[in-house]
Design a protein around this motif. Structure first.
Motif, PDB file in Angstrom:
ATOM      1  N   VAL A 851      59.401  24.837 -72.942  1.00 53.76           N
ATOM      2  CA  VAL A 851      59.883  23.789 -72.042  1.00 53.76           C
ATOM      3  C   VAL A 851      58.898  23.684 -70.884  1.00 53.76           C
ATOM      4  CG1 VAL A 851      61.696  23.183 -70.407  1.00 53.76           C
ATOM      5  CG2 VAL A 851      62.289  24.025 -72.680  1.00 53.76           C
ATOM      6  N   ARG A 852      58.364  22.479 -70.654  1.00 54.77           N
ATOM      7  CA  ARG A 852      57.307  22.309 -69.674  1.00 54.77           C
ATOM      8  C   ARG A 852      57.757  21.599 -68.414  1.00 54.77           C
ATOM      9  NH1 ARG A 852      53.961  26.160 -71.254  1.00 54.77           N
ATOM     10  NH2 ARG A 852      53.217  25.855 -73.364  1.00 54.77           N
ATOM     11  N   SER A 853      58.882  20.912 -68.455  1.00 57.08           N
ATOM     12  CA  SER A 853      59.359  20.250 -67.245  1.00 57.08           C
ATOM     13  C   SER A 853      60.838  19.938 -67.400  1.00 57.08           C
ATOM     14  CB  SER A 853      58.569  18.965 -66.963  1.00 57.08           C
ATOM     15  OG  SER A 853      58.709  18.056 -68.034  1.00 57.08           O
ATOM     16  N   PHE A 854      61.511  19.735 -66.279  1.00 58.87           N
ATOM     17  CA  PHE A 854      62.932  19.421 -66.307  1.00 58.87           C
ATOM     18  C   PHE A 854      63.293  18.664 -65.038  1.00 58.87           C
ATOM     19  CE2 PHE A 854      62.608  23.403 -64.073  1.00 58.87           C
ATOM     20  CZ  PHE A 854      63.490  23.265 -63.013  1.00 58.87           C
ATOM     21  N   VAL A 855      64.402  17.941 -65.103  1.00 58.11           N
ATOM     22  CA  VAL A 855      64.954  17.215 -63.961  1.00 58.11           C
ATOM     23  C   VAL A 855      66.457  17.437 -63.979  1.00 58.11           C
ATOM     24  CG1 VAL A 855      65.380  14.962 -62.920  1.00 58.11           C
ATOM     25  CG2 VAL A 855      63.152  15.454 -63.930  1.00 58.11           C
ATOM     26  N   LEU A 856      67.014  17.909 -62.847  1.00 52.52           N
ATOM     27  CA  LEU A 856      68.457  18.139 -62.719  1.00 52.52           C
ATOM     28  C   LEU A 856      68.980  17.410 -61.494  1.00 52.52           C
ATOM     29  CD1 LEU A 856      68.611  22.005 -63.346  1.00 52.52           C
ATOM     30  CD2 LEU A 856      69.014  20.174 -65.005  1.00 52.52           C
ATOM     31  N   ARG A 857      70.148  16.765 -61.625  1.00 56.04           N
ATOM     32  CA  ARG A 857      70.826  16.096 -60.524  1.00 56.04           C
ATOM     33  C   ARG A 857      72.201  16.716 -60.340  1.00 56.04           C
ATOM     34  NH1 ARG A 857      66.650  13.307 -58.193  1.00 56.04           N
ATOM     35  NH2 ARG A 857      65.442  12.239 -59.814  1.00 56.04           N
ATOM     36  N   ALA A 858      72.604  16.942 -59.073  1.00 60.02           N
ATOM     37  CA  ALA A 858      73.921  17.508 -58.804  1.00 60.02           C
ATOM     38  C   ALA A 858      75.009  16.526 -59.222  1.00 60.02           C
ATOM     39  CB  ALA A 858      74.047  17.842 -57.318  1.00 60.02           C
ATOM     40  N   THR A 859      76.064  17.036 -59.871  1.00 60.50           N
ATOM     41  CA  THR A 859      77.177  16.197 -60.307  1.00 60.50           C
ATOM     42  C   THR A 859      78.499  16.621 -59.701  1.00 60.50           C
ATOM     43  OG1 THR A 859      77.449  17.614 -62.253  1.00 60.50           O
ATOM     44  CG2 THR A 859      76.084  15.640 -62.496  1.00 60.50           C
ATOM     45  N   GLY A 860      78.537  17.770 -59.049  1.00 59.58           N
ATOM     46  CA  GLY A 860      79.788  18.245 -58.472  1.00 59.58           C
ATOM     47  C   GLY A 860      79.596  19.607 -57.875  1.00 59.58           C
ATOM     48  N   ALA A 861      80.679  20.369 -57.787  1.00 60.48           N
ATOM     49  CA  ALA A 861      80.620  21.687 -57.182  1.00 60.48           C
ATOM     50  C   ALA A 861      79.790  22.625 -58.052  1.00 60.48           C
ATOM     51  CB  ALA A 861      82.027  22.235 -56.994  1.00 60.48           C
ATOM     52  N   PHE A 864      75.155  20.635 -62.405  1.00 60.83           N
ATOM     53  CA  PHE A 864      74.015  19.730 -62.492  1.00 60.83           C
ATOM     54  C   PHE A 864      73.926  19.217 -63.924  1.00 60.83           C
ATOM     55  CE2 PHE A 864      73.127  22.687 -59.118  1.00 60.83           C
ATOM     56  CZ  PHE A 864      72.487  21.954 -58.145  1.00 60.83           C
ATOM     57  N   GLU A 865      73.354  18.021 -64.054  1.00 58.89           N
ATOM     58  CA  GLU A 865      73.018  17.480 -65.358  1.00 58.89           C
ATOM     59  C   GLU A 865      71.606  16.938 -65.307  1.00 58.89           C
ATOM     60  OE1 GLU A 865      75.831  14.626 -66.677  1.00 58.89           O
ATOM     61  OE2 GLU A 865      77.482  16.074 -66.871  1.00 58.89           O
ATOM     62  N   GLY A 866      70.919  16.933 -66.480  1.00 57.80           N
ATOM     63  CA  GLY A 866      69.569  16.410 -66.506  1.00 57.80           C
ATOM     64  C   GLY A 866      68.938  16.562 -67.865  1.00 57.80           C
ATOM     65  N   ARG A 867      67.610  16.610 -67.864  1.00 57.79           N
ATOM     66  CA  ARG A 867      66.863  16.721 -69.112  1.00 57.79           C
ATOM     67  C   ARG A 867      65.708  17.686 -68.941  1.00 57.79           C
ATOM     68  NH1 ARG A 867      65.038  11.193 -71.736  1.00 57.79           N
ATOM     69  NH2 ARG A 867      64.237  10.815 -69.631  1.00 57.79           N
ATOM     70  N   ALA A 868      65.303  18.292 -70.080  1.00 59.31           N
ATOM     71  CA  ALA A 868      64.081  19.088 -70.154  1.00 59.31           C
ATOM     72  C   ALA A 868      63.213  18.518 -71.254  1.00 59.31           C
ATOM     73  CB  ALA A 868      64.418  20.546 -70.448  1.00 59.31           C
ATOM     74  N   TRP A 869      61.899  18.622 -71.097  1.00 63.62           N
ATOM     75  CA  TRP A 869      60.954  18.083 -72.078  1.00 63.62           C
ATOM     76  C   TRP A 869      60.213  19.216 -72.749  1.00 63.62           C
ATOM     77  CZ3 TRP A 869      62.298  15.568 -67.716  1.00 63.62           C
ATOM     78  CH2 TRP A 869      62.646  14.222 -67.828  1.00 63.62           C
ATOM     79  N   SER A 870      60.121  19.158 -74.076  1.00 61.58           N
ATOM     80  CA  SER A 870      59.410  20.162 -74.863  1.00 61.58           C
ATOM     81  C   SER A 870      58.689  19.433 -75.984  1.00 61.58           C
ATOM     82  CB  SER A 870      60.401  21.180 -75.430  1.00 61.58           C
ATOM     83  OG  SER A 870      59.741  22.055 -76.317  1.00 61.58           O
ATOM     84  N   GLY A 871      57.370  19.370 -75.876  1.00 62.08           N
ATOM     85  CA  GLY A 871      56.613  18.622 -76.874  1.00 62.08           C
ATOM     86  C   GLY A 871      57.048  17.162 -76.888  1.00 62.08           C
ATOM     87  N   ARG A 872      57.470  16.652 -78.064  1.00 64.00           N
ATOM     88  CA  ARG A 872      57.945  15.267 -78.170  1.00 64.00           C
ATOM     89  C   ARG A 872      59.467  15.199 -78.179  1.00 64.00           C
ATOM     90  NH1 ARG A 872      53.934  11.731 -79.443  1.00 64.00           N
ATOM     91  NH2 ARG A 872      51.929  12.643 -80.060  1.00 64.00           N
TER      92      ARG A 872
END
Length: 882
Positions: A851-861, A864-872
């Motif tokens: 896993v080379r990168s990720f983005v997380l956003r707070a959703t509550g107490a 977090f939810e988000g995505r991670a990128w690995s290859g394609r």
């Protein structure tokens, strides 16, 4: 290579209860009279104060002549030369002292209700000076400034967090406070005015002899009248405050206030009050009372350890690059006799010597065997003849006396270790004292065998018996108070007992009841701590306890310390926590391959430099772009780059570094912008996305001061604002952010607050616009919260975990966006990724899921939810902050 044998003694073994101490034994008779305490002065860096006057910790020296004790219990943190010629000193524990001269006797004149910021070896105060004229100014451990009158009264100064301050006279006070503001007062500190520096950002003010200087990022300036003017001869703080090596060496020798260079393995006692020392690779015999050199001799090998035994010396050394030898030397005649040599197929092991005869023992077989057994001991009799002894269990030889040895079982979890008497080639098991537990130390003299050991309920007990002739010695227990937790078995047959500080000091002689020893402290004994990790040992009549305290024989002059009973506790910085985020994988969807580049922005970035032509290319989910253009390049420069944190479009920071320094560019599809950071160091530069543009940050340090430069750019890359901050905070305590729509810097303080300093200050002082609590992080409702400000924290170690993968330190750059407002702070988002060029990525097999990168956003107490990128692949994430 076999381990180097540890030198042990048959009659002096310190008990390492909670600390791990070693003891030594010699035949020197203790002179009549009461022993004297010698306390090592509190240490610290050496700093020049005025002319030939020098401070080093609690020591004061005038052209190399060191002030006599008693010393302050803590290092001196600030000084002032008063109008009447007297001196005022403030120690780190807040005690105020007055002396008629710089090295005169100290008299306590007051006690501040706070601790002071000590002089730091490589830190800011070492580079700023601590000396005032006419009155005293001190900085507390939170960097608040206080004026101190000659009578000891004090008042706080309205300076905020001060980088440095000094009185140039009884009424003229100059200070530099965060974020690099020069202030002056001409009424003793009642009122201050902001002064504009001649050039650059102010860093420090200090006194040098009869002059006052200002140091800025542009140079050093001298005070003339009430203005600072350029002066080509003005020194830097580092140059003027430095202490000549000759003076520094003298101060090092005086730190311990001893005539001897005591060391547990490089010094040993000899008859008639002499001491043998290893100095510069040779044996030196000195007078134990004065330290005067009496004789010098060679050593039988390298890396030697000395021990006093049977009126002479024993040495355990290395030779022939690998072998260990044991050699003996007469106390009065030079020359060594080899007793044992690993190069002669005589195995090496721990050696234990007898002070009453030439007998000794080594924990190894007498001759080389195919297999070494930890139960083997070679016992040498007084004639030097070896006898092999096989113990029933592995055991450690603790003492040798009159040709016999005492061994104690090496490992006995939860029970009494077994004890053995080794004599005439046989091992006889001895009955141990009641409730014996490890660790155990032993001292064996003609009168008694003394054991210092733990019990099932206490860390320290003393058990004494007459010299064992059979299997059942008659043990008797000496009562030890509970506050005494460590022991050192001394050469005169006494057990020196001590605890965590100088309040707990006692002695028992030859099994007599424990009696308290006089205090080495004038004031509160508990203020003198005894380091639990410091080696405790004896060299003849000299015994070192807990690193800082030495028991010396008369006629040694005592060296006591002054300590206050109400020493205020040191302030513990409240640091922003970095909590762990643990993620679960969700749905996987196809995605462009962005993981092999600077993916912190969701884009892979590639760059190439051909001569003066630079090309940057972006590829990612949302955009593909490139830019090519001519740039100014230093000779020998190479290019590195990374994506812009938090940017949704193509942007990059390009660093062009050569041996002469680095230049930095913001790369956009429309062209390049030179950031003009003027840096001569590699790294320490970031570019972050902000509403309507970008902010570049450059970290540096000058004269012990943290420097942070911010450059604001609009969406086209044009520079709109620039500011350099001078901070007492560390680099990781300053964060780019905003407040009420203004860009700037959030700076953490030691109380757990963050202060916002605007990029466009709007006034000369550049004061903080807001203060927020940075320690009470919450996440409930953070995603929807309309906080007034936010801070963008850049981490180099990411506490983010997923099934089969985790974010690794080093190449990773992780940004945490923290929302700040009246209710406190909360993590709004966490993003991260690698910052490296695709061509630098390794093609080897990864230990973890790549896993080379990720983005997380707070959703509550705490969620977090988000995505991670690995290859394609793009992997959906659901995460919780722990």
């Amino acid at each position: 290579m076999p381990p180097r044998p540890r030198l042990a003694s048959s009659v002096v073994l310190g008990l390492a209860l909670l600390s791990g101490c070693h003891g030594r034994r010699a035949r020197t008779t203790r002179p009549a009279g009461s022993p004297r305490w010698i306390v090592a002065a509190a240490d610290g860096p050496a700093i020049r104060v005025r002319g030939g006057l020098v401070l080093k910790g609690a020591l004061r020296a005038d052209n190399g002549r060191v002030a006599r004790p008693p010393y302050p219990a803590s290092p001196i943190a600030a000084t002032a030369w008063l109008a009447d010629g007297a001196w005022l000193f403030a120690a780190a524990d807040g005690t105020l002292y007055r002396a008629s001269s710089f090295t005169g006797a100290l008299a306590v004149v007051g006690a501040l209700p706070f601790r002071l910021r000590p002089i730091e070896d490589d830190g800011a105060m070492h580079r700023r000076g601590v000396h005032s004229r006419g009155a005293l100014v001190v900085l507390d451990d939170a960097l608040g400034a206080h004026a101190v009158a000659p009578d000891g009264s004090h008042r706080p100064l309205p300076l905020g967090r001060a980088l440095s301050a000094c009185f140039a006279s009884a009424t003229d006070l100059y200070a530099v406070s965060e974020p690099g503001v020069l202030r002056a007062s001409h009424d003793g500190g009642a009122r201050f005015a902001v002064e504009r520096a001649p050039a650059g950002v102010p860093l420090a003010v200090w006194n040098a002899d009869d002059d006052t200087f200002l140091r800025t990022t542009a140079g050093t300036f001298r005070l003339a009248g009430r203005s600072f003017v350029p002066d080509a001869s003005a020194p830097t703080p580092a140059a003027w405050l430095g202490v000549p090596r000759a003076v520094l060496d003298g101060l090092r020798d005086a730190t311990a206030a001893l005539p001897l260079r005591l060391h547990p393995e490089r010094s040993a006692a000899l008859p008639r009050g002499r001491v043998a020392q290893i100095v510069d690779g040779a044996l030196e015999i000195v007078d134990g009372r004065t330290g005067r050199a009496l004789a010098r001799d060679t050593l039988p090998g390298n890396d030697c350890a000395l021990h006093a035994a049977h009126g002479g010396l024993r040495a355990v050394c290395r030779h022939a690059a690998w072998a260990t030898l044991v050699a003996a030397r007469d106390a009065d005649r030079p020359g060594w006799t080899i007793l044992r040599d690993e190069a002669r197929a005589e195995p090496a092991g721990t050696a234990t010597f007898d002070d009453a005869s030439a007998a000794w023992a080594v924990q190894a077989p007498c001759a080389q065997h195919p297999l070494l057994d930890p139960r083997d001991v070679c016992l040498y009799d007084a004639r030097g003849l070896p006898l092999d002894v096989r113990l029933p269990v592995p055991a450690t030889v603790l003492a040798v006396h009159a040709g016999a040895a005492l061994a104690v079982e090496a490992s006995a979890e939860g029970r009494a270790p077994r004890m053995f008497l080794l004599r005439d080639g046989a091992a006889t098991e001895l009955s141990p004292p009641d409730d014996l537990r490890a660790p155990v130390a032993a001292a064996w003299t003609a009168a008694n065998l003394t054991l210092a050991h733990a019990t099932a309920a206490a860390p320290l007990a003393l058990s004494v018996a007459t010299a064992p002739a059979g299997a059942n010695p008659a043990w008797r227990r000496v009562a030890v108070p509970a506050h005494l937790t460590r022991a050192l078995l001394a050469p005169d047959g006494a057990a020196l007992l001590y605890g965590a500080d100088a309040h707990a000091l006692a002695r028992s002689r030859n099994g007599d009841p424990v009696v308290s020893l006089p205090s080495p402290v004038i004031g509160a004994p508990s203020a003198l701590a005894l380091d639990p990790d410091a080696t405790s040992f004896c060299v003849g009549a000299w015994c070192r306890l807990g690193g800082a305290l030495t028991l010396a024989p008369p006629p040694a002059a005592p060296a006591r310390v002054l300590a206050r009973a109400d020493d205020p506790p040191a302030a513990q910085p409240a640091r922003r926590p970095q909590r762990t985020v643990r993620c679960e994988h969700g749905a996987v969807s196809p995605a462009p391959e962005i993981d092999r580049g600077a993916a912190v922005s969701g884009h892979a970035v590639q760059w190439s430099l051909a001569g003066a032509t630079l090309t940057v290319t972006w590829s990612g989910e949302t955009a593909r772009a490139s830019v090519t253009g001519a740039v100014t390049v230093r000779p020998g420069a190479s290019a590195t780059g990374r994506g812009v944190q938090g940017d949704g479009g193509p942007a990059a920071l390009i660093e062009l570094c050569a041996p002469s320094g680095c230049d930095h560019l913001l790369a956009l599809p429309t062209g390049y912008t030179a950031l003009g950071l003027g840096r001569a160091q590699v790294g320490g530069v970031e570019v972050l996305r902000r509403p309507g543009g970008y902010v570049a940050r450059a970290d540096d340090a000058r004269d012990g001061v943290t420097l942070v430069t911010l450059v604001a750019l609009d969406a086209t890359g044009a520079v709109t604002a620039r500011r350099t901050y001078a901070l007492a905070a560390a680099r990781d305590e300053a964060h780019v952010g905003s407040w009420s729509g203004r860009d700037g810097l959030w700076v953490d303080d030691r109380a757990g607050r963050s202060r916002f300093l605007a990029l466009d200050p709007g006034d000369a002082a550049g004061e903080a616009l807001a203060t927020a609590d940075a320690t009470s992080e919450r996440t409930a409702g953070c995603a929807a919260a309309e906080a007034t400000g936010e801070a963008r924290l850049i981490h180099r170690v990411a506490q983010v975990r997923g099934p089969g993968w985790f974010v690794e330190a080093g190449e990773w750059q992780v940004e945490e966006v923290v929302a700040l407002g009246p209710a406190g702070a909360c993590a709004r988002s966490i993003t991260g990724g690698e910052a490296r060029d695709e061509r630098e990525a390794g093609a080897g097999r990864e230990e973890h899921e790549p896993v080379r990168s990720f983005v997380l956003r707070a959703t509550g107490a705490d969620t977090f939810e988000g995505r991670a990128w690995s290859g394609r692949r793009a992997i959906a994430l659901r995460c919780r902050m722990e």
